[in-house]
Scaffold this motif. Structure first.
Motif, short mmCIF file in Angstrom:
data_model
loop_
_atom_site.label_atom_id
_atom_site.label_comp_id
_atom_site.label_asym_id
_atom_site.label_seq_id
_atom_site.Cartn_x
_atom_site.Cartn_y
_atom_site.Cartn_z
N MET A 1 7.87 25.29 16.98
CA MET A 1 6.48 24.92 16.68
C MET A 1 5.64 26.18 16.51
N ARG A 2 4.89 26.21 15.42
CA ARG A 2 3.93 27.30 15.19
C ARG A 2 2.60 26.64 14.81
N VAL A 3 1.55 26.97 15.53
CA VAL A 3 0.28 26.25 15.42
C VAL A 3 -0.80 27.12 14.78
N LEU A 4 -1.37 26.61 13.70
CA LEU A 4 -2.53 27.23 13.08
C LEU A 4 -3.78 26.64 13.75
N ILE A 5 -4.67 27.51 14.25
CA ILE A 5 -5.88 27.05 14.94
C ILE A 5 -7.10 27.56 14.19
N THR A 6 -8.06 26.67 13.98
CA THR A 6 -9.37 27.08 13.48
C THR A 6 -10.39 26.83 14.59
N GLY A 7 -11.45 27.61 14.60
CA GLY A 7 -12.48 27.43 15.62
C GLY A 7 -12.09 27.96 16.98
N ALA A 8 -11.16 28.91 17.03
CA ALA A 8 -10.66 29.41 18.31
C ALA A 8 -11.67 30.28 19.04
N SER A 9 -12.76 30.67 18.38
CA SER A 9 -13.80 31.46 19.03
C SER A 9 -14.90 30.60 19.64
N GLY A 10 -14.84 29.29 19.38
CA GLY A 10 -15.88 28.40 19.84
C GLY A 10 -15.74 28.01 21.30
N PHE A 11 -16.71 27.26 21.77
CA PHE A 11 -16.76 26.82 23.17
C PHE A 11 -15.46 26.12 23.58
N CYS A 19 -4.96 27.61 26.59
CA CYS A 19 -4.02 26.59 27.04
C CYS A 19 -2.70 26.69 26.26
N LEU A 20 -2.78 26.93 24.97
CA LEU A 20 -1.59 27.09 24.15
C LEU A 20 -0.81 28.34 24.56
N GLN A 21 -1.52 29.43 24.78
CA GLN A 21 -0.87 30.67 25.18
C GLN A 21 -0.19 30.52 26.54
N ASN A 22 -0.84 29.82 27.46
CA ASN A 22 -0.25 29.58 28.78
C ASN A 22 1.00 28.72 28.69
N SER A 23 1.10 27.94 27.61
CA SER A 23 2.27 27.09 27.40
C SER A 23 3.32 27.77 26.53
N ASN A 24 3.07 29.05 26.21
CA ASN A 24 3.99 29.86 25.40
C ASN A 24 4.26 29.24 24.03
N ILE A 25 3.22 28.67 23.44
CA ILE A 25 3.33 28.09 22.11
C ILE A 25 2.88 29.13 21.09
N ASP A 26 3.66 29.31 20.04
CA ASP A 26 3.38 30.30 19.00
C ASP A 26 2.14 29.88 18.22
N VAL A 27 1.17 30.78 18.10
CA VAL A 27 -0.08 30.45 17.42
C VAL A 27 -0.46 31.49 16.38
N VAL A 28 -1.23 31.05 15.39
CA VAL A 28 -1.85 31.92 14.41
C VAL A 28 -3.26 31.40 14.20
N LEU A 29 -4.23 32.30 14.23
CA LEU A 29 -5.63 31.91 14.14
C LEU A 29 -6.17 32.21 12.75
N THR A 63 3.71 24.91 11.45
CA THR A 63 4.22 23.53 11.42
C THR A 63 3.16 22.55 11.90
N HIS A 64 2.19 23.05 12.68
CA HIS A 64 1.16 22.21 13.27
C HIS A 64 -0.22 22.86 13.05
N LEU A 65 -1.23 22.01 13.00
CA LEU A 65 -2.61 22.48 12.79
C LEU A 65 -3.54 21.85 13.82
N ILE A 66 -4.32 22.70 14.50
CA ILE A 66 -5.42 22.21 15.34
C ILE A 66 -6.71 22.69 14.68
N HIS A 67 -7.46 21.73 14.15
CA HIS A 67 -8.68 22.08 13.42
C HIS A 67 -9.90 21.74 14.28
N LEU A 68 -10.57 22.79 14.77
CA LEU A 68 -11.74 22.63 15.63
C LEU A 68 -13.01 23.17 14.98
#
Length: 289
Positions: A1-11, A19-29, A63-68
């Motif tokens: 799993m590799r997660v694209l995150i938007t809005g990672a600087s927000g509240f 939370c994702l980093q603590n779960s050792n999930i691969d992320v790209v912002l 592979t996954h997207l979190i859009h905030l």
């Protein structure tokens, strides 16, 4: 799993990232600015300015997207025309993500999508009749996003956020502002103290989004405590934490036109995934000290 995150600087986004980093999930912002202290993969992009979402999705290789990401200027976002631009941007991003082979999308919705006259909001029962441009834009985004994902056979979780609080929130929001009153940093202001709201610590909100991600859940989910809390109780807790008289705010209590007496969500769908609230109302003073 590799997660694209938007809005990672927000509240909320900064807590989701943690939370994702603590779960050792691969992320790209993706965003205009790299979050302070973040050293991982980052794609500089203005989501309201870019026209090449396909290139963004290709670079992310997620592979996954979190859009905030969304316009969230305190007091202005309810009626801003930028909401309309975020509808378009969100759908273009999701379309490119799906075309790039994305598997699952998690996106942030809002309790403002509901008809607030009902007070207690249940995903499949409470009518969706927003009375603000913000709420209407979020609801329109959900409808379009769900339709797009259905066509492309991509699962999608839509998380309707109620009233988050915690570290990093705007000082003009209710709890920090009340704390400033009891710290003598600002004068008392009018509050609807008899109203009931659904309060949830931002770390629990973040955990809910990560649960929607890792479970692969599809559909709409209330992200809330499910507990009606009277604002007067919040006022008393904050006053007691500062050894102050809650009356200096309670005496300014008003009933605001257009605001519901109760706005609370049912969270059974979320808890059925294994999510549970960890922070309690009594803890809300801790992050203010």
């Amino acid at each position: 799993m590799r997660v694209l995150i938007t809005g990672a600087s927000g509240f909320i986004g900064r807590h989701v990232l943690k939370c994702l980093q603590n779960s050792n999930i691969d992320v790209v912002l993706a965003g205009r600015n790299r979050p302070v202290g973040y050293l991982g993969d980052f794609i500089k992009a203005d989501l309201l300015g870019t026209t090449d979402f396909n290139n963004l999705s290709f670079k992310a290789n997620a592979t996954h997207l979190i859009h905030l990401a969304w316009y969230a200027e305190h007091g202005s976002y309810w009626s801003s025309s930028l909401n309309l631009r975020w509808v378009e941007s969100t759908i273009k991003l999701a379309e490119a993500f799906c075309e790039a082979g994305g598997q699952h999308i998690v996106a942030a919705g809002t309790c403002a999508e509901y008809d607030w006259n009902y007070g207690y909001c249940i995903e499949e029962k409470t009518p969706l009749i927003p009375n603000t441009l913000y709420g209407a834009s979020k609801d329109a985004t959900r409808r379009l996003l769900m339709s797009l994902c259905s066509t492309d056979k991509v699962t999608c979780s839509w998380g309707r956020i109620f009233m988050p609080y915690g570290p990093g929130e705007d000082s003009r929001r209710l709890i920090p502002a009340l704390n400033n009153v009891f710290s003598f940093n600002q004068p008392p202001f009018a509050v609807g103290s008899s109203s009931f709201r659904d309060l949830l610590h931002v770390e629990d909100v973040a955990a809910a989004f990560v649960k929607l991600l890792t479970s692969g859940a599809h559909g709409e989910f209330n992200i809330c405590s499910g507990i009606p809390t009277q604002i007067s109780e919040v006022i008393k807790l904050l006053a007691n934490a500062r050894n102050q008289d809650p009356g200096i705010v309670l005496d300014h209590s008003v009933s605001r036109i257009g605001e519901p007496l109760m706005l609370v969500g049912e969270n059974k769908k979320l808890t059925s995934l294994g999510w549970a609230e960890k922070h309690k109302l009594e803890d809300l003073c801790n992050y203010l000290r």
